[in-house]
Structure formats: structure tokens, C-alpha cells
Design a protein around this motif. Structure first.
Motif, PDB file in Angstrom:
ATOM      1  N   VAL A   7       0.929  -1.239   0.160  1.00 26.90           N
ATOM      2  CA  VAL A   7       0.020  -0.033   0.020  1.00 26.90           C
ATOM      3  C   VAL A   7       0.864   1.263   0.060  1.00 26.90           C
ATOM      4  N   VAL A   8       1.921   1.200   0.985  1.00 24.06           N
ATOM      5  CA  VAL A   8       2.802   2.416   1.086  1.00 24.06           C
ATOM      6  C   VAL A   8       3.550   2.629  -0.359  1.00 24.06           C
ATOM      7  N   SER A   9       4.049   1.473  -0.827  1.00 27.41           N
ATOM      8  CA  SER A   9       5.023   1.830  -2.164  1.00 27.41           C
ATOM      9  C   SER A   9       4.190   2.000  -3.285  1.00 27.41           C
ATOM     10  N   VAL A  71       5.385   1.422  12.032  1.00 29.87           N
ATOM     11  CA  VAL A  71       6.999   1.519  12.496  1.00 29.87           C
ATOM     12  C   VAL A  71       7.656   0.567  11.564  1.00 29.87           C
ATOM     13  N   MET A  72       7.422  -0.818  11.643  1.00 30.38           N
ATOM     14  CA  MET A  72       8.299  -1.561  11.009  1.00 30.38           C
ATOM     15  C   MET A  72       8.457  -1.490   9.382  1.00 30.38           C
ATOM     16  N   VAL A  73       7.271  -0.926   8.838  1.00 28.08           N
ATOM     17  CA  VAL A  73       7.511  -0.444   7.496  1.00 28.08           C
ATOM     18  C   VAL A  73       7.909   0.924   7.293  1.00 28.08           C
ATOM     19  N   ASP A  74       8.319   1.719   8.321  1.00 25.03           N
ATOM     20  CA  ASP A  74       8.807   2.977   8.350  1.00 25.03           C
ATOM     21  C   ASP A  74       8.064   3.853   7.802  1.00 25.03           C
ATOM     22  N   VAL A  75       6.671   3.875   8.036  1.00 23.72           N
ATOM     23  CA  VAL A  75       5.805   4.797   7.420  1.00 23.72           C
ATOM     24  C   VAL A  75       5.644   6.030   8.130  1.00 23.72           C
TER      25      VAL A  75
END
Length: 174
Positions: A7-9, A71-75
Motif C-alpha cells: 500500500v505504501v509503496s 513503525v516496521m515498514v517505516d511509514v
């Protein structure tokens, strides 16, 4: 985590439906529901059944999973996430469980709609400051971080989406 990273990428708003996102997902094979009031187009509150956690305590469990994923996917960094959780707890403590569905609706709108608007405003402000040769708090490598902070601090949004509807229900306004 893989889904959230995708989703973020894909440059979409990092959000999750708390009726299915949370701990014990294998035990909750169907979406959880809650009943509450929703204002219709004529301004009258109607009873509705919504999808989502039935209480703030259950919401907190889902939030912890969401927090960890962010936090884990650095968003988003921890401080804006902590501030958001404190805001939700404040509203729950202030208005009580009888208006939890309104609080949760505002939470959903904030994370699914308003967060994207805040990011757009942050990007525009960053561009304006860059053009003027001024420093900006916006970090293009982590574009949702400042947006989350701005979303938490947007008093107009919270007043319109949460405070006024809660007050109307609690004061038994029609």
C-alpha cells in the motif's frame, strides 16, 4: 506487513479497517460490528450498524497492531502515532462509551480520508518553502510522518467530525 508495505509503496494512504485488522485475526473470521448513531442528510441521528471494534479497549488492541506495522515498514515515526492514540483515548474518556461509534467513525475518516488531505497540504507547503529557500519539516522519504502530526493537530476536523456530533448526541439534540 507485506500488504501494508505494498500500500505504501503504491503511494496509497496507509490505513487499515479495524473491523478485520488487529490481534486474534484467526479467531475473528468475520468483521466485527457495533451499533450506534449516524447523522443523515437531513441532520437527524439514525440508529445504524457499523463495522468496527465495539469499544475503545478493542480499538486499542487493533491500534497496537497498526502502530507496530507503521513503525516496521517505516511509514510513520512513533511520536505522531502516540499522539493519535492519546487523542482517541482523550475523546473516549471525555465523551464516554455511549458515543463510541461516533468516535470510531471520526477515527476512520481521519485515517482513510483526512490523512491523505493532510499529506497533500504538507507537500504543497514543502514546495512553497523550498521555492522560497526556507527550511521545511516535511521529509519526502517519510511523507506520512508530518501528515499524521498535522492530522492530529487539526482542531477544525476533530470539532466537526467528532466533538459536535458527540455533544449533540449527549445533549439529546435533534
Amino acid at each position: 506487513l507485506t500488504a501494508m508495505q505494498h500500500v505504501v509503496s503504491s503511494d496509497r494512504t496507509p490505513n487499515a479497517d479495524f473491523s478485520v485488522w488487529g490481534p486474534h485475526a484467526t479467531r475473528l473470521l468475520k468483521r466485527t460490528r457495533l451499533s450506534g448513531l449516524r447523522m443523515d442528510s437531513s441532520g437527524v441521528f439514525r440508529n445504524v450498524e457499523l463495522f468496527g471494534p465495539q469499544s475503545h479497549d478493542v480499538w486499542e488492541l487493533s491500534w497496537e497492531v497498526f502502530f507496530t506495522a507503521m513503525v516496521m515498514v517505516d511509514v510513520v515515526s512513533r511520536p505522531p502515532l502516540h499522539a493519535y492514540a492519546r487523542k482517541m483515548k482523550h475523546y473516549h474518556n471525555r465523551y464516554g462509551t455511549s458515543v463510541w461509534p461516533i468516535i470510531y467513525q471520526a477515527d476512520c475518516r481521519a485515517r482513510s480520508e483526512h490523512l491523505a488531505r493532510c499529506r497533500t497540504l504538507c507537500i504543497l507547503e514543502h514546495s512553497r518553502l523550498q521555492t522560497a529557500g526556507l527550511p521545511s519539516l516535511f521529509n519526502p522519504a517519510q511523507p506520512w510522518d508530518l501528515a499524521f502530526t498535522k492530522m492530529v493537530e487539526d482542531e477544525k476536523f476533530w470539532k466537526t467530525e467528532l466533538e459536535e456530533p458527540c455533544f449533540m448526541v449527549l445533549s439529546r439534540s435533534s
